[in-house]
Motif scaffolding. Structure first.
Motif, PDB file in Angstrom:
ATOM      1  N   SER A 143       0.825  -1.200   0.000  1.00  0.00           N
ATOM      2  CA  SER A 143       0.000   0.000   0.000  1.00  0.00           C
ATOM      3  C   SER A 143       0.862   1.254   0.000  1.00  0.00           C
ATOM      4  O   SER A 143       0.582   2.223  -0.729  1.00  0.00           O
ATOM      5  CB  SER A 143      -0.929  -0.013   1.221  1.00  0.00           C
ATOM      6  N   GLU A 144       1.928   1.252   0.783  1.00  0.00           N
ATOM      7  CA  GLU A 144       2.794   2.434   0.855  1.00  0.00           C
ATOM      8  C   GLU A 144       3.611   2.601  -0.415  1.00  0.00           C
ATOM      9  O   GLU A 144       3.767   3.720  -0.923  1.00  0.00           O
ATOM     10  CB  GLU A 144       3.727   2.315   2.067  1.00  0.00           C
ATOM     11  N   ILE A 145       4.135   1.508  -0.944  1.00  0.00           N
ATOM     12  CA  ILE A 145       4.967   1.585  -2.144  1.00  0.00           C
ATOM     13  C   ILE A 145       4.186   2.158  -3.322  1.00  0.00           C
ATOM     14  O   ILE A 145       4.672   3.015  -4.061  1.00  0.00           O
ATOM     15  CB  ILE A 145       5.537   0.192  -2.490  1.00  0.00           C
ATOM     16  N   TYR A 146       2.950   1.697  -3.484  1.00  0.00           N
ATOM     17  CA  TYR A 146       2.166   2.155  -4.627  1.00  0.00           C
ATOM     18  C   TYR A 146       1.473   3.496  -4.376  1.00  0.00           C
ATOM     19  O   TYR A 146       0.717   3.968  -5.224  1.00  0.00           O
ATOM     20  CB  TYR A 146       1.139   1.090  -5.022  1.00  0.00           C
ATOM     21  N   SER A 147       1.729   4.096  -3.220  1.00  0.00           N
ATOM     22  CA  SER A 147       1.202   5.439  -2.966  1.00  0.00           C
ATOM     23  C   SER A 147       2.189   6.525  -3.373  1.00  0.00           C
ATOM     24  O   SER A 147       1.866   7.720  -3.297  1.00  0.00           O
ATOM     25  CB  SER A 147       0.869   5.601  -1.476  1.00  0.00           C
ATOM     26  N   TYR A 148       3.395   6.144  -3.808  1.00  0.00           N
ATOM     27  CA  TYR A 148       4.407   7.140  -4.165  1.00  0.00           C
ATOM     28  C   TYR A 148       3.917   8.039  -5.304  1.00  0.00           C
ATOM     29  O   TYR A 148       3.396   7.561  -6.320  1.00  0.00           O
ATOM     30  CB  TYR A 148       5.713   6.458  -4.568  1.00  0.00           C
ATOM     31  N   ASP A 149       4.082   9.340  -5.088  1.00  0.00           N
ATOM     32  CA  ASP A 149       3.768  10.380  -6.074  1.00  0.00           C
ATOM     33  C   ASP A 149       2.285  10.467  -6.417  1.00  0.00           C
ATOM     34  O   ASP A 149       1.917  11.126  -7.394  1.00  0.00           O
ATOM     35  CB  ASP A 149       4.580  10.174  -7.375  1.00  0.00           C
ATOM     36  N   ASP A 150       1.424   9.835  -5.625  1.00  0.00           N
ATOM     37  CA  ASP A 150       0.000   9.900  -5.944  1.00  0.00           C
ATOM     38  C   ASP A 150      -0.646  11.207  -5.492  1.00  0.00           C
ATOM     39  O   ASP A 150      -1.821  11.434  -5.756  1.00  0.00           O
ATOM     40  CB  ASP A 150      -0.752   8.705  -5.350  1.00  0.00           C
ATOM     41  N   VAL A 207      15.089   4.068  -5.191  1.00  0.00           N
ATOM     42  CA  VAL A 207      13.837   3.608  -5.795  1.00  0.00           C
ATOM     43  C   VAL A 207      13.713   2.107  -5.566  1.00  0.00           C
ATOM     44  O   VAL A 207      14.629   1.337  -5.879  1.00  0.00           O
ATOM     45  CB  VAL A 207      13.800   3.928  -7.306  1.00  0.00           C
ATOM     46  N   MET A 208      12.593   1.716  -5.009  1.00  0.00           N
ATOM     47  CA  MET A 208      12.342   0.299  -4.747  1.00  0.00           C
ATOM     48  C   MET A 208      12.212  -0.469  -6.065  1.00  0.00           C
ATOM     49  O   MET A 208      11.345  -0.147  -6.882  1.00  0.00           O
ATOM     50  CB  MET A 208      11.074   0.130  -3.919  1.00  0.00           C
ATOM     51  N   GLU A 257       9.083   7.853 -19.639  1.00  0.00           N
ATOM     52  CA  GLU A 257       8.673   6.979 -18.547  1.00  0.00           C
ATOM     53  C   GLU A 257       7.598   7.708 -17.744  1.00  0.00           C
ATOM     54  O   GLU A 257       7.810   8.831 -17.291  1.00  0.00           O
ATOM     55  CB  GLU A 257       9.868   6.642 -17.646  1.00  0.00           C
ATOM     56  N   ALA A 258       6.431   7.081 -17.594  1.00  0.00           N
ATOM     57  CA  ALA A 258       5.338   7.707 -16.853  1.00  0.00           C
ATOM     58  C   ALA A 258       5.724   7.907 -15.395  1.00  0.00           C
ATOM     59  O   ALA A 258       6.439   7.089 -14.808  1.00  0.00           O
ATOM     60  CB  ALA A 258       4.076   6.857 -16.959  1.00  0.00           C
ATOM     61  N   LEU A 259       5.243   8.988 -14.798  1.00  0.00           N
ATOM     62  CA  LEU A 259       5.541   9.270 -13.392  1.00  0.00           C
ATOM     63  C   LEU A 259       5.086   8.113 -12.500  1.00  0.00           C
ATOM     64  O   LEU A 259       5.770   7.751 -11.545  1.00  0.00           O
ATOM     65  CB  LEU A 259       4.847  10.569 -12.967  1.00  0.00           C
ATOM     66  N   ASN A 260       3.946   7.508 -12.833  1.00  0.00           N
ATOM     67  CA  ASN A 260       3.415   6.409 -12.025  1.00  0.00           C
ATOM     68  C   ASN A 260       4.269   5.150 -12.120  1.00  0.00           C
ATOM     69  O   ASN A 260       4.096   4.231 -11.309  1.00  0.00           O
ATOM     70  CB  ASN A 260       1.978   6.085 -12.463  1.00  0.00           C
ATOM     71  N   ASP A 261       5.174   5.096 -13.118  1.00  0.00           N
ATOM     72  CA  ASP A 261       6.036   3.917 -13.287  1.00  0.00           C
ATOM     73  C   ASP A 261       7.418   4.089 -12.661  1.00  0.00           C
ATOM     74  O   ASP A 261       8.227   3.153 -12.684  1.00  0.00           O
ATOM     75  CB  ASP A 261       6.210   3.598 -14.785  1.00  0.00           C
ATOM     76  N   ILE A 262       7.692   5.284 -12.127  1.00  0.00           N
ATOM     77  CA  ILE A 262       9.022   5.528 -11.553  1.00  0.00           C
ATOM     78  C   ILE A 262       9.218   4.736 -10.269  1.00  0.00           C
ATOM     79  O   ILE A 262      10.282   4.164 -10.028  1.00  0.00           O
ATOM     80  CB  ILE A 262       9.220   7.037 -11.298  1.00  0.00           C
ATOM     81  N   PHE A 263       8.148   4.677  -9.470  1.00  0.00           N
ATOM     82  CA  PHE A 263       8.259   4.016  -8.158  1.00  0.00           C
ATOM     83  C   PHE A 263       7.063   3.093  -7.958  1.00  0.00           C
ATOM     84  O   PHE A 263       5.919   3.558  -7.969  1.00  0.00           O
ATOM     85  CB  PHE A 263       8.289   5.073  -7.050  1.00  0.00           C
ATOM     86  N   PRO A 264       7.291   1.781  -7.806  1.00  0.00           N
ATOM     87  CA  PRO A 264       8.575   1.078  -7.865  1.00  0.00           C
ATOM     88  C   PRO A 264       9.147   1.084  -9.278  1.00  0.00           C
ATOM     89  O   PRO A 264       8.392   1.219 -10.242  1.00  0.00           O
ATOM     90  CB  PRO A 264       8.213  -0.338  -7.411  1.00  0.00           C
ATOM     91  N   GLY A 265      10.472   0.930  -9.358  1.00  0.00           N
ATOM     92  CA  GLY A 265      11.156   1.134 -10.626  1.00  0.00           C
ATOM     93  C   GLY A 265      11.594  -0.151 -11.297  1.00  0.00           C
ATOM     94  O   GLY A 265      11.414  -1.255 -10.792  1.00  0.00           O
ATOM     95  N   ASP A 266      12.220   0.040 -12.447  1.00  0.00           N
ATOM     96  CA  ASP A 266      12.635  -1.089 -13.271  1.00  0.00           C
ATOM     97  C   ASP A 266      14.145  -1.278 -13.294  1.00  0.00           C
ATOM     98  O   ASP A 266      14.676  -1.937 -14.185  1.00  0.00           O
ATOM     99  CB  ASP A 266      12.119  -0.914 -14.700  1.00  0.00           C
TER     100      ASP A 266
END
Length: 867
Positions: free
Chosen positions: A121-128, A356-357, A338-347
């Motif tokens: 939940s916390e990881i996917y809340s980045y930059d939201d 970046v996780m 690269e979309a902002l929503n794809d930065i974190f977690p990263g590739d």
């Protein structure tokens, strides 16, 4: 057809018939029908139907409603739930041992699940929190070099911003970001270390970072201006009101504060203390703005409105890349979005803005948590089904008096949900206990997550408990609801549950496969971790303390620390070798067409002696000299030079720069052991040094560290003393392996515990189902060993199958997941693979034996008294 059209709504006619008392229905129905006809003639069909609906709804009152009949088979949710709850609680309290085992097993595994829920939940809340996040992109670089292939970077040369702004028509909003504002701020002769960026005022246009003071549209329009965060203003000025204040920056000189912004939230991948103006770089005519090769710390963000085409902007990037690549040699850069929503977690891109996780870490935690939870659900299923024979008569009686299968399913699933809810209370407590350990698991988790709880997370926890209860209780409920009343009332021993037994065998096999697999895997990973820590790097690391200089005057620090008696030697370096950080360049010798990729670190005189490097030929640096270089013997061989002695005095070129070789050292591991040995060079004086390397000799290391910290405070002012021994850096380098040891170790303990509990349930079931057979065999003279063989033979087959599956799977996972690219790994032998599996089999065998001993000590007369 016409007659039907003149009737009132069929739905409301049926509704009235459903709720109206039988003795009033005929009379009221006639009145409604008569009134409908009158209204139809007077107002029309549509109005008549509307009035009919209104009259029917007004009839819903106590004097008209049917009395609720309470029949045996009527569905009464409140009473039913109360009854089921009472029965569930009684069964939980009556079977204290099994209930305790279920609750403890579920609570441990659910604690892992709660960690995973909070983490994800916390990881996917980045930059939201950015209002325009769905249309914000980052321009990233795919750099191809002939000697090293293609590497993916999060950074982009700032010249891309300059060219896109002036030479390419587009309506996107561009935001250049450079990390060069990192350094020290000086105010009233006090120094404050800060991390910062340089950007334009468009930064506040696309990102949601609220301004407290200042004008966001103009704050960064002029050079030598900056916006600071609220916490930085309080730290430096003691108040938030900082507009118009002047501070000195260690790199850019005098800076005017033109705004104060709220601190970036924790779940922002952009973290800063100060935001400088990109116009400062233009005023200084910085090469960062004009060179295609300068991209190690610069980023470019873009906002593309929904009304505009993303493809058009990509076409501009491709054209720009092609034009700039024609001007350079030895590398090519391809710009992508690269979309902002794809930065974190990263590739896994290089040069990320902060930590970046990696996406693979998130996936691993989710998968491992699911494995543990499934194992716990299997455990509950095994234990519940093992007790099902004890509750068979209860099921039979319930069916005889009219209980439906659906009601029985609801009863047993509700009981499972009760247990999972009790387990949730314990798991929340366990969550708080293991949270600090999880946060310290590895570098990524420590820097990117907090695992703080919120009402939303607590809601997830409750729903999670309901889900676990439903999943774990469904199969036992399904099996027990199928039991036939006649069979179960005849007696427990007459029930045949061979199908259920097969299911339990499968579940137990899965559990022990997981247990053995985790145990074997943690054994291999631990040995690899110890191997990495004790690996011979080719130089001395013992008692070497690396001090982060943090922009302080290195000569002042050198002179001050050298006066401490416990500091027996001292040097400085730009990086710390063998810890994963390195810089490389492409060098040439006598053949202009033959280039060699060489890793490089800039050092001070005395470094080679301080770190114990073996000098094969020539000498080390006696002073800072940007024209001298020291190679390792592998670089000498790669250049085709016959011996280290012949390399002395030769020149090596890099672009227009040339170096004279003054020394050759023995090849050592300058990178981590997942990389092969490589050509290497020491330089001196061409780069800034960020670390002091102190060789310590002390009988009281704690006291020495205290003296070093006090000395630092006397020199630096406001910067904190940050130093680590070389061994600590080595441990940090292999923190991923260390995290794997902790993770798989914890999972192995949980999986083994759950498996043994499940096996206990199976053993109890087997003993209960064969209680009369065991009694007869004992009367006929069977000894303990034969009874043990009878009860354990099926389990031994399960253990063997589990081992056959687990051992090769664990070995494959070790090679493909833990050390897929590692050059130097341990030698895996028989005991590394089979030792853990044999230990688990021994534990399982002892568990079975405990139930066999209990059955063997039971008086046969008690078992056969009903026959």
């Amino acid at each position: 057809m016409n007659r039907k059209r003149q009737e009132p709504s069929r739905f409301f006619r049926l509704l009235f018939e459903k709720f109206c008392k039988e003795e009033l229905f005929e009379e009221l129905q006639g009145d409604l029908q008569e009134e409908f006809k009158m209204n139809s003639a007077k107002h029309g069909l549509s109005k008549a139907r509307q009035l009919y609906r209104k009259e029917v709804l007004q009839m819903i009152r106590p004097s008209v409603l049917k009395s609720k009949k309470r029949s045996r088979n009527s569905f009464q949710p409140t009473i039913m739930f109360k009854n089921y709850s009472v029965v569930a609680l009684r069964n939980i309290l009556r079977n204290k041992l099994f209930s305790s085992i279920n609750i403890v097993g579920l609570s441990i595994s659910m604690a892992v699940g709660l960690i995973a829920i909070t983490f994800v939940s916390e990881i996917y809340s980045y930059d939201d929190f950015h209002q325009k996040r769905d249309n914000i992109y980052r321009v990233v670089s795919d750099i191809t070099r002939p000697a090293r292939g293609t590497s993916n970077y999060a950074t982009t040369p700032l010249i891309a911003n300059e060219r896109l702004t002036t030479d390419f028509p587009n309506v996107a909003t561009l935001v250049p970001v450079d990390r060069g504002m990192r350094g020290n701020l000086i105010y009233n002769q006090e120094s404050y270390a800060v991390k910062g960026i340089s950007t334009s005022s468009a930064f506040f246009e696309i990102f949601t970072f609220p301004m407290i003071q200042g004008n966001a549209e103009t704050a960064l329009n002029n050079p030598y201006t900056a916006v600071i965060t609220e916490s930085t203003a309080l730290k430096i000025f003691g108040k938030v009101d900082a507009l118009g204040q002047f501070i000195e920056h260690s790199r850019y000189g005098k800076i005017t504060i033109t705004g104060v912004v709220k601190d970036p939230p924790h779940n922002s991948h952009l973290q800063f203390d100060i935001i400088g103006s990109i116009e400062t770089l233009r005023a200084q005519k910085s090469r960062l703005l004009t060179r295609w090769s300068q991209s190690t710390a610069s980023y470019l963000y873009v906002y593309i409105p929904e009304s505009q085409s993303k493809e058009n902007f990509l076409a501009n990037l491709s054209e720009l890349s092609a034009q700039e690549n024609e001007k350079v040699n030895n590398f090519e850069i391809e710009l992508q979005l690269e979309a902002l929503n794809d930065i974190f977690p990263g590739d896994g891109r290089y040069n990320q803005f902060g930590t970046v996780m990696p996406q693979k870490n998130v996936n691993s935690i989710i998968i491992l948590a699911l494995i543990v939870l499934l194992s716990a659900c299997f455990n509950y299923t095994n234990l519940s089904m093992a007790r099902s024979l004890k509750r068979a008569k209860e099921v039979g009686v319930r069916k005889v008096i009219g209980a439906s299968r659906t009601q029985l399913l609801a009863q047993f699933i509700l009981e499972a949900i009760f247990i999972s809810t009790f387990a949730l209370l314990i798991s929340v407590f366990l969550f708080r206990l293991i949270r600090p350990e999880f946060l310290a698991l590895n570098f990524y988790i420590e820097r990117t997550t907090t695992l703080l709880l919120s009402p939303k997370i607590y809601l997830f926890f409750f729903l999670f408990a309901l889900l676990i209860g439903g999943v774990s209780g469904f199969l036992p409920a399904l099996v027990m609801s199928k039991l036939k009343p006649v069979s179960v009332i005849k007696g427990v021993a007459s029930i045949k549950a061979s199908k259920g037994l097969d299911v339990r065998k499968v579940l137990t096999t899965i559990q022990f496969t997981l247990s053995m697999g985790f145990f074997v895997l943690v054994t291999l990973v631990y040995k690899q971790y110890k191997y990495a820590l004790n690996f011979d790097l080719g130089f001395t690391t013992e008692n070497v303390l690396n001090v982060d200089i943090k922009g302080e005057d290195i000569e002042v620090l050198r002179n001050t620390f050298s006066k401490i008696p416990e500091v027996v030697d001292l040097s400085s370096s730009a990086m710390i070798p063998s810890t994963g950080s390195y810089q490389s360049f492409t060098a040439k010798y006598d053949n202009p067409q033959d280039s060699v990729s060489i890793n490089m670190i800039d050092i001070s005189p005395g470094y080679i002696e301080n770190m114990g490097h073996q000098l094969l030929a020539g000498s080390s640096f006696d002073a800072l000299n940007i024209d001298h270089i020291i190679l390792n013997d592998l670089a000498v061989k790669r250049f085709g030079i016959n011996s280290p002695q012949e390399a002395i005095g030769e020149t090596i070129s890099f672009g227009r720069k040339t170096w004279t070789v003054i020394g050759v050292v023995a090849t050592f591991h300058d990178r981590s052991i997942d990389k092969p040995l490589a050509p290497f060079a020491f330089t001196s004086g061409i780069n800034n040094h960020y670390y002091l390397n102190l060789k310590l000799q002390s009988a009281d290391m704690i006291g020495t560290m205290q003296r070093l910290s006090e000395t630092w405070d006397d020199v630096s002012g406001n910067s904190d003393f940050e130093a680590r021994f070389y061994s600590d850096y080595i441990e940090m380098t292999y923190s991923d392996i260390s995290a794997s040891v902790k993770t798989y170790g914890l999972l192995a303990i949980i999986a083994i515990s759950i498996s043994v509990l499940g096996l206990l349930g199976m053993a109890v079931y087997t003993t209960e189902s064969k209680v009369k057979e065991l009694a007869i065999r004992k009367v006929l003279g069977a000894d303990l060993s034969s009874l043990l063989a009878l009860l354990s033979k099926n389990f031994m087959v399960i253990f063997i199958i589990s081992g056959i599956i687990a051992i090769p799977t664990a070995y494959m996972m070790f090679n493909r997941v833990i050390v897929p690219d590692m050059v130097y790994t341990i030698d895996v032998g028989f005991w590394e693979l089979a030792g853990g599996a044999l230990l688990i089999i021994l534990i399982a065998f002892l568990t079975i034996s405990s139930q066999t001993l209990k059955a063997a000590k039971t008086n046969p007369a008690h078992s056969l008294r009903n026959d």
